[in-house]
Design an enzyme around this catalytic site. Structure first.
Site, PDB file in Angstrom:
ATOM      1  N   ASP A  63       0.890  -1.166   0.000  1.00  0.00           N
ATOM      2  CA  ASP A  63       0.000   0.000   0.000  1.00  0.00           C
ATOM      3  C   ASP A  63       0.926   1.213   0.000  1.00  0.00           C
ATOM      4  O   ASP A  63       1.666   1.432   0.960  1.00  0.00           O
ATOM      5  CB  ASP A  63      -0.874  -0.023   1.264  1.00  0.00           C
ATOM      6  CG  ASP A  63      -1.763   1.208   1.371  1.00  0.00           C
ATOM      7  OD1 ASP A  63      -1.565   2.170   0.586  1.00  0.00           O
ATOM      8  OD2 ASP A  63      -2.642   1.226   2.246  1.00  0.00           O
ATOM      9  N   VAL A  64       0.893   1.987  -1.086  1.00  0.00           N
ATOM     10  CA  VAL A  64       1.860   3.083  -1.232  1.00  0.00           C
ATOM     11  C   VAL A  64       1.722   4.158  -0.146  1.00  0.00           C
ATOM     12  O   VAL A  64       2.636   4.941   0.083  1.00  0.00           O
ATOM     13  CB  VAL A  64       1.773   3.773  -2.624  1.00  0.00           C
ATOM     14  CG1 VAL A  64       2.255   2.843  -3.720  1.00  0.00           C
ATOM     15  CG2 VAL A  64       0.375   4.312  -2.907  1.00  0.00           C
ATOM     16  N   ASN A  90       3.116   5.245  -9.889  1.00  0.00           N
ATOM     17  CA  ASN A  90       1.922   5.167 -10.741  1.00  0.00           C
ATOM     18  C   ASN A  90       0.621   4.901  -9.982  1.00  0.00           C
ATOM     19  O   ASN A  90      -0.449   5.326 -10.417  1.00  0.00           O
ATOM     20  CB  ASN A  90       2.145   4.066 -11.791  1.00  0.00           C
ATOM     21  CG  ASN A  90       0.861   3.652 -12.465  1.00  0.00           C
ATOM     22  OD1 ASN A  90       0.351   4.341 -13.340  1.00  0.00           O
ATOM     23  ND2 ASN A  90       0.295   2.531 -12.026  1.00  0.00           N
ATOM     24  N   TYR A 155      -9.509  14.965  -7.082  1.00  0.00           N
ATOM     25  CA  TYR A 155      -8.556  14.316  -7.997  1.00  0.00           C
ATOM     26  C   TYR A 155      -7.649  15.374  -8.639  1.00  0.00           C
ATOM     27  O   TYR A 155      -6.433  15.200  -8.719  1.00  0.00           O
ATOM     28  CB  TYR A 155      -9.342  13.540  -9.059  1.00  0.00           C
ATOM     29  CG  TYR A 155      -8.498  12.702  -9.982  1.00  0.00           C
ATOM     30  CD1 TYR A 155      -7.927  11.505  -9.553  1.00  0.00           C
ATOM     31  CD2 TYR A 155      -8.271  13.097 -11.304  1.00  0.00           C
ATOM     32  CE1 TYR A 155      -7.162  10.727 -10.410  1.00  0.00           C
ATOM     33  CE2 TYR A 155      -7.503  12.325 -12.170  1.00  0.00           C
ATOM     34  CZ  TYR A 155      -6.957  11.137 -11.717  1.00  0.00           C
ATOM     35  OH  TYR A 155      -6.192  10.369 -12.565  1.00  0.00           O
ATOM     36  N   LYS A 159      -3.601  15.596  -8.360  1.00  0.00           N
ATOM     37  CA  LYS A 159      -2.718  15.509  -9.527  1.00  0.00           C
ATOM     38  C   LYS A 159      -1.943  16.810  -9.740  1.00  0.00           C
ATOM     39  O   LYS A 159      -0.817  16.800 -10.237  1.00  0.00           O
ATOM     40  CB  LYS A 159      -3.518  15.126 -10.776  1.00  0.00           C
ATOM     41  CG  LYS A 159      -4.087  13.700 -10.704  1.00  0.00           C
ATOM     42  CD  LYS A 159      -3.001  12.656 -10.513  1.00  0.00           C
ATOM     43  CE  LYS A 159      -3.512  11.225 -10.578  1.00  0.00           C
ATOM     44  NZ  LYS A 159      -2.454  10.223 -10.360  1.00  0.00           N
ATOM     45  N   ILE A 190      -7.511   7.401 -20.869  1.00  0.00           N
ATOM     46  CA  ILE A 190      -6.854   6.148 -21.249  1.00  0.00           C
ATOM     47  C   ILE A 190      -7.772   4.982 -20.872  1.00  0.00           C
ATOM     48  O   ILE A 190      -8.380   4.985 -19.784  1.00  0.00           O
ATOM     49  CB  ILE A 190      -5.488   5.999 -20.525  1.00  0.00           C
ATOM     50  CG1 ILE A 190      -4.646   7.278 -20.672  1.00  0.00           C
ATOM     51  CG2 ILE A 190      -4.734   4.774 -21.058  1.00  0.00           C
ATOM     52  CD1 ILE A 190      -4.330   7.708 -22.081  1.00  0.00           C
TER      53      ILE A 190
HETATM   54  N1  LIG Z   1      -6.830   5.820 -17.010  1.00  0.00           N
HETATM   55  C1  LIG Z   1      -6.808   7.118 -17.207  1.00  0.00           C
HETATM   56  O1  LIG Z   1      -7.553   7.653 -18.028  1.00  0.00           O
HETATM   57  C2  LIG Z   1      -5.840   7.970 -16.416  1.00  0.00           C
HETATM   58  C3  LIG Z   1      -5.709   9.318 -16.803  1.00  0.00           C
HETATM   59  C4  LIG Z   1      -4.837  10.130 -16.113  1.00  0.00           C
HETATM   60  C5  LIG Z   1      -4.089   9.615 -15.067  1.00  0.00           C
HETATM   61  N2  LIG Z   1      -4.245   8.311 -14.708  1.00  0.00           N
HETATM   62  C6  LIG Z   1      -3.446   7.840 -13.578  1.00  0.00           C
HETATM   63  O2  LIG Z   1      -2.717   6.696 -13.959  1.00  0.00           O
HETATM   64  C7  LIG Z   1      -2.462   5.880 -12.802  1.00  0.00           C
HETATM   65  C8  LIG Z   1      -2.868   4.443 -13.097  1.00  0.00           C
HETATM   66  O3  LIG Z   1      -4.261   4.421 -13.355  1.00  0.00           O
HETATM   67  P1  LIG Z   1      -4.985   3.303 -14.232  1.00  0.00           P
HETATM   68  O4  LIG Z   1      -5.874   4.010 -15.143  1.00  0.00           O
HETATM   69  O5  LIG Z   1      -4.011   2.327 -14.739  1.00  0.00           O
HETATM   70  O6  LIG Z   1      -5.915   2.667 -13.088  1.00  0.00           O
HETATM   71  P2  LIG Z   1      -6.172   1.157 -12.610  1.00  0.00           P
HETATM   72  O7  LIG Z   1      -7.267   1.259 -11.635  1.00  0.00           O
HETATM   73  O8  LIG Z   1      -6.298   0.258 -13.779  1.00  0.00           O
HETATM   74  O9  LIG Z   1      -4.809   0.790 -11.857  1.00  0.00           O
HETATM   75  C9  LIG Z   1      -4.440   1.392 -10.649  1.00  0.00           C
HETATM   76  C10 LIG Z   1      -3.702   0.370  -9.813  1.00  0.00           C
HETATM   77  O10 LIG Z   1      -3.318   1.010  -8.573  1.00  0.00           O
HETATM   78  C11 LIG Z   1      -3.547   0.101  -7.530  1.00  0.00           C
HETATM   79  N3  LIG Z   1      -3.710   0.805  -6.254  1.00  0.00           N
HETATM   80  C12 LIG Z   1      -4.776   1.511  -5.821  1.00  0.00           C
HETATM   81  N4  LIG Z   1      -4.555   1.963  -4.561  1.00  0.00           N
HETATM   82  C13 LIG Z   1      -3.313   1.531  -4.218  1.00  0.00           C
HETATM   83  C14 LIG Z   1      -2.524   1.674  -3.044  1.00  0.00           C
HETATM   84  N5  LIG Z   1      -2.972   2.328  -1.965  1.00  0.00           N
HETATM   85  N6  LIG Z   1      -1.278   1.126  -3.031  1.00  0.00           N
HETATM   86  C15 LIG Z   1      -0.819   0.428  -4.119  1.00  0.00           C
HETATM   87  N7  LIG Z   1      -1.537   0.240  -5.229  1.00  0.00           N
HETATM   88  C16 LIG Z   1      -2.768   0.794  -5.289  1.00  0.00           C
HETATM   89  C17 LIG Z   1      -4.799  -0.651  -7.936  1.00  0.00           C
HETATM   90  O11 LIG Z   1      -4.932  -1.881  -7.232  1.00  0.00           O
HETATM   91  C18 LIG Z   1      -4.575  -0.833  -9.421  1.00  0.00           C
HETATM   92  O12 LIG Z   1      -3.904  -2.040  -9.705  1.00  0.00           O
HETATM   93  C19 LIG Z   1      -3.248   6.520 -11.648  1.00  0.00           C
HETATM   94  O13 LIG Z   1      -2.361   7.323 -10.880  1.00  0.00           O
HETATM   95  C20 LIG Z   1      -4.259   7.394 -12.371  1.00  0.00           C
HETATM   96  O14 LIG Z   1      -4.680   8.477 -11.585  1.00  0.00           O
HETATM   97  C21 LIG Z   1      -5.106   7.477 -15.352  1.00  0.00           C
END
Ligand SMILES: NC(=O)c1ccc[n+]([C@@H]2O[C@H](COP(=O)([O-])OP(=O)(O)OC[C@H]3O[C@@H](n4cnc5c(N)ncnc54)[C@H](O)[C@@H]3O)[C@@H](O)[C@H]2O)c1
Length: 264
Positions: A63-64, A90, A155, A159, A190
């Site tokens: 857990d980060v 990430n 959010y 960010k 994404i």
């Molecule tokens: N998908 C998008 O459109 C998008 C856009 C901008 C930014 N992001 C950012 O990209 C990053 C990844 O997002 P994603 O879209 O792949 O989401 P996702 O939900 O597919 O993956 C996120 C991962 O983080 C893990 N996670 C959550 N809380 C955690 C914690 N406390 N400790 C460790 N791991 C934890 C989850 O279990 C999951 O595997 C995030 O920071 C998100 O904010 C995503």
């Protein structure tokens, strides 16, 4: 020779979406990847797949937001692979809701994962990297770190904090000649599971009536000039570049990968 051959790199939130794509692409390009996540089952699967394809990887549950866990994670990478060359901060969550009824508890949870997790990872990675020859730290911010969105105030705040924390950390590392570069990546819309985890009806984001989960592809048709959602690999390719020596003169800067959203 891969683009990050022999580098030891931690990817947080590597069990799903963008993090899983980063882990796979970095491993394909020769890195040894320590995947961490709260989701052990899916994280182990990502690692097994990397190993099946001939790459080097290991999984640790983390857990980060838990400070105690960070030195253990960094030590694991160093004891396996002698040094730490990269950290991809990430892991993140997206919690939506109006300012009027967003709970303080949710605000704090989102900040703990999306901002404090990034601070803690950077703190422990820098402590090690500065004594083992330097490295590259990549933060996963968002277009939401540049512009506001209704119902995403928490959010956006998180960010935006990551974006400026990146610059301050980059300046500190540069000042002390630690040979550590720190940059942020800013994805647009994404196609990952994050959208299905946002606990509210799709109507809140102008999705078709009746939609109960957010569909990134539909959102992107309206929201992104390229009229499609990005793939996790589109982001992983930028992370690969920032982790590689090809970006050795880049620090404290932002890479936007958003299908044109911020250009309007
Ligand atoms: N998908 C998008 O459109 C998008 C856009 C901008 C930014 N992001 C950012 O990209 C990053 C990844 O997002 P994603 O879209 O792949 O989401 P996702 O939900 O597919 O993956 C996120 C991962 O983080 C893990 N996670 C959550 N809380 C955690 C914690 N406390 N400790 C460790 N791991 C934890 C989850 O279990 C999951 O595997 C995030 O920071 C998100 O904010 C995503």
């Amino acid at each position: 020779m891969g683009q990050v051959e022999g580098k030891s790199i931690i990817v947080t939130g590597g069990a799903s979406g963008i993090g899983a794509a980063c882990a796979r692409v970095l491993a394909r390009e020769g890195a040894k990847v320590l995947v961490t996540d709260i989701d052990a089952a899916q994280g182990e699967e990502v690692v097994a797949d990397i190993i099946r394809k001939g790459g080097s990887a290991a999984f640790l549950k983390q857990d980060v937001a838990d400070e105690k866990r960070w030195p253990e994670v960094v030590d694991e990478a160093v004891s396996r692979w002698k040094k730490l060359d990269g950290l991809v901060n990430n892991a993140g969550v997206g919690l939506a809701g109006s300012i009027l009824d967003f709970s303080l508890e949710d605000w704090r949870r989102q900040m703990a994962i999306n901002v404090e997790g990034v601070f803690l990872g950077t703190k422990y990675a820098v402590k090690t990297m500065k004594d083992t020859g330097g490295g590259s730290i990549v933060m996963m911010s968002s277009v939401a770190g540049f512009v506001g969105s209704p119902r995403l105030a928490g959010y956006c705040a998180a960010k935006g904090a990551v974006r400026l924390f990146t610059k301050a950390a980059a300046m500190e590392c540069a000042q002390f000649d630690w040979n550590i570069r720190v940059n942020s990546v800013h994805p647009g819309i994404i196609d990952t599971p994050i959208w299905t985890k946002i606990p509210m009806g799709g109507q809140q984001f102008n999705q078709p009536a009746g939609a109960n989960a957010l569909d990134p592809n539909q959102l992107a048709q309206i929201g992104a000039p390229l009229k499609r959602a990005g793939k996790p690999e589109d982001i992983a390719n930028a992370v690969l570049f920032l982790c590689s020596d090809a970006s050795s003169y880049m620090t404290g800067t932002e890479m936007v990968i958003d299908g044109g959203i911020l250009a309007r």
